[in-house]
Design a protein around this motif. Structure first.
Motif, short mmCIF file in Angstrom:
data_model
loop_
_atom_site.label_atom_id
_atom_site.label_comp_id
_atom_site.label_asym_id
_atom_site.label_seq_id
_atom_site.Cartn_x
_atom_site.Cartn_y
_atom_site.Cartn_z
N ASP A 2 -15.78 23.49 92.30
CA ASP A 2 -15.82 24.50 93.42
C ASP A 2 -14.72 24.12 94.55
O ASP A 2 -14.29 25.46 94.85
CB ASP A 2 -16.77 23.52 94.65
CG ASP A 2 -17.75 23.46 94.08
OD1 ASP A 2 -18.22 24.38 93.14
OD2 ASP A 2 -18.39 22.58 93.97
N SER A 3 -13.55 23.69 94.88
CA SER A 3 -12.34 23.79 94.93
C SER A 3 -11.18 25.50 94.37
O SER A 3 -10.80 25.71 94.70
CB SER A 3 -11.53 22.63 94.56
OG SER A 3 -12.26 21.35 95.32
N HIS A 8 -21.53 16.19 96.20
CA HIS A 8 -22.17 16.12 94.98
C HIS A 8 -21.67 14.19 94.45
O HIS A 8 -23.27 14.14 93.77
CB HIS A 8 -21.10 16.78 93.93
CG HIS A 8 -20.99 17.84 94.10
ND1 HIS A 8 -21.73 19.26 93.59
CD2 HIS A 8 -19.85 19.19 94.34
CE1 HIS A 8 -21.43 20.27 93.49
NE2 HIS A 8 -20.31 20.23 94.12
N HIS A 52 -18.91 21.01 102.60
CA HIS A 52 -18.88 19.73 102.80
C HIS A 52 -20.29 19.81 101.37
O HIS A 52 -21.29 19.06 101.63
CB HIS A 52 -18.89 18.43 103.18
CG HIS A 52 -19.51 17.50 102.15
ND1 HIS A 52 -18.18 16.65 101.75
CD2 HIS A 52 -20.47 16.08 102.37
CE1 HIS A 52 -18.24 15.72 101.25
NE2 HIS A 52 -19.68 15.20 101.85
N GLN A 72 -16.92 18.38 89.72
CA GLN A 72 -17.68 19.27 90.30
C GLN A 72 -16.97 20.03 91.60
O GLN A 72 -17.20 20.81 91.65
CB GLN A 72 -19.81 18.50 91.10
CG GLN A 72 -20.75 19.27 89.57
CD GLN A 72 -21.76 18.10 89.86
OE1 GLN A 72 -21.85 17.68 90.58
NE2 GLN A 72 -22.40 18.57 88.77
N THR A 73 -16.81 19.15 91.87
CA THR A 73 -15.84 18.66 93.09
C THR A 73 -15.19 19.73 92.70
O THR A 73 -14.00 20.88 93.62
CB THR A 73 -15.66 18.16 93.79
OG1 THR A 73 -16.80 16.76 94.36
CG2 THR A 73 -14.68 17.73 95.84
N ASP A 117 -15.46 12.00 98.89
CA ASP A 117 -16.37 13.10 98.00
C ASP A 117 -15.88 14.55 98.05
O ASP A 117 -15.94 15.21 97.06
CB ASP A 117 -17.88 12.95 98.79
CG ASP A 117 -19.06 13.61 98.03
OD1 ASP A 117 -18.69 14.33 96.80
OD2 ASP A 117 -19.96 13.91 98.16
N ALA A 118 -15.39 14.80 99.84
CA ALA A 118 -14.79 15.92 99.81
C ALA A 118 -13.74 15.98 99.04
O ALA A 118 -13.22 17.45 98.97
CB ALA A 118 -15.03 15.75 100.95
N THR A 121 -15.55 20.54 104.54
CA THR A 121 -14.00 20.15 103.78
C THR A 121 -13.12 21.12 104.08
O THR A 121 -12.22 20.77 104.37
CB THR A 121 -14.21 20.58 102.16
OG1 THR A 121 -15.22 20.12 101.86
CG2 THR A 121 -12.66 20.01 101.36
#
Length: 385
Positions: A250-251, A199, A196, A246-247, A286-287, A184
């Motif tokens: 993480d970001s 999730h 990446h 979740q993404t 997704d990314a 990503t």
């Protein structure tokens, strides 16, 4: 230490009557929004003052509008006027469009005179009282609140408050960020890459199962859908929402690490919308490149870091050491950059991140603004600032 204006979001637990009142209020606000859109499509450009006068006249002759909150209705028209003005001044921003009943999700906004907090409950006009799940304390008295409902039917309240600025550790040096799909975010320092994590891919089988159930239970055009179809639809939405959260988490964690460790953050100004029409659409979604980029920029600005957006043109074709440009465009299958001038060999994305950082360190936003004759120290200009 100064203050900053932020939003604190909390889950709402409205009962049947409160939820019915919120939906009814949203229908009135949506009606006003669509009327304003109709005015604009008729050839006029209504300002907020004009819309406010029209609202006063409409409430005087329409009992249905008077049953709702004037504060929420005025805020809806204010939001429309702001969106209309930005459509003329912000590049790429389209005109406001109609809000369909079956597609648009409810959004209501109240200023301080339109709500209050009493005994842990959010009290709105017309006697609507909604319990709030207080996951943390508010740092100050909120100036406004925005009430929303997501695709799962969950209600949330977002309060605008002031709080003390969080202390930011001292940092030196800079970092360049290049966006991609397989990774990503690739940075000049490999320790800060954002991989990446996929999730959505991990829950793809469960989502597919729920969607097959939806397909079996879909009744076509023979009236409203069954409760079984609604349950399957909510299950699919719940799985997708979980992966998106979740993404986003993480970001946020990654952006905080980058901002806390660097004084200069050079970000490739990449717009990933075109990926939605490519074969990489699922993986790109997704990314969540756009969400990670926005989080990094906002957190960097709030922390007082120097954030520079560099246009992506030629970043993948330019050498991060000598700034010589490749003689032909590199295909997506070529993942290693080899400079024909100085012989520098590096991963394609890592080299692009170095170019982004070198451009930002020289006070530019485009590769074309930095000539090959500029003095670049070893390492592609990755010096401390």
């Amino acid at each position: 230490m100064g203050e900053e204006v932020v939003r604190y979001a909390f889950r709402l637990r409205p009962g049947a009557q409160a939820e019915h009142a919120l939906v009814a209020e949203w229908n009135r606000c949506r009606f006003l929004w669509n009327e304003a859109v109709h005015q604009q499509k008729s050839g006029t450009r209504p300002a907020f003052g004009t819309l406010s006068k029209m609202l006063t006249e409409a409430r005087a002759r329409n009992a249905w509008l008077r049953e709702g909150s004037q504060v929420a209705q005025q805020q809806m028209l204010r939001t429309y006027a702001r969106a209309l003005d930005q459509s003329f001044t912000v590049k790429g921003r389209g005109r406001p469009t109609f809000k369909a009943r079956k597609k648009a999700l409810p959004t209501l906004e109240f200023t301080r005179r339109g709500f209050r907090i009493h005994d842990g409950r959010l009290v709105l006009p017309k006697g609507v009282s909604v319990p709030v799940v207080w996951s943390r304390e508010l740092p100050s008295e909120p100036s406004s609140v925005r009430i929303t409902r997501d695709s799962l039917g969950h209600w949330y309240a977002s309060f605008v408050v002031r709080r003390e600025l969080e202390p930011v550790p001292e940092a030196v040096g800079g970092i360049g960020v290049d966006w991609g799909v397989s990774t990503t975010a690739t940075t000049t320092d490999g320790d800060f890459d954002l991989p990446h994590l996929g999730h959505r891919k991990r829950c793809a089988a469960e989502v597919a199962k729920a969607q097959r159930t939806m397909a079996r239970r879909h009744s076509g055009n023979r009236g409203p859908q069954s409760k079984g179809y609604g349950r399957a639809k909510r299950q699919a939405a719940r799985l997708q929402k979980k992966a998106a959260r979740q993404t986003a988490h993480d970001s946020r964690v990654w952006a905080k690490r980058v901002v806390d460790s660097h004084a200069l953050i050079a970000v490739e100004d990449f717009t990933p919308t075109f990926l939605a029409k490519s074969t990489m659409a699922r993986k790109a979604a997704d990314a969540a490149i756009g969400a990670a980029k926005r989080e990094l920029i906002e957190r960097g600005v709030r922390a007082g870091r120097r954030v520079v957006l560099v246009r992506p043109a030629y970043t993948s074709m330019t050498c991060s050491r000598c700034f010589a440009r490749a003689k032909q465009r590199l295909g997506l299958g070529e993942r290693v950059f080899r400079c024909w001038s100085c012989g520098h060999v590096e991963g394609r994305d890592r080299n692009a991140a170095g170019v982004v950082l070198a451009v930002a360190e020289r006070g530019h936003t485009r590769v074309d603004d930095v000539s090959q004759s500029d003095h670049l120290p070893p390492g592609g200009g990755r010096v401390a600032v």
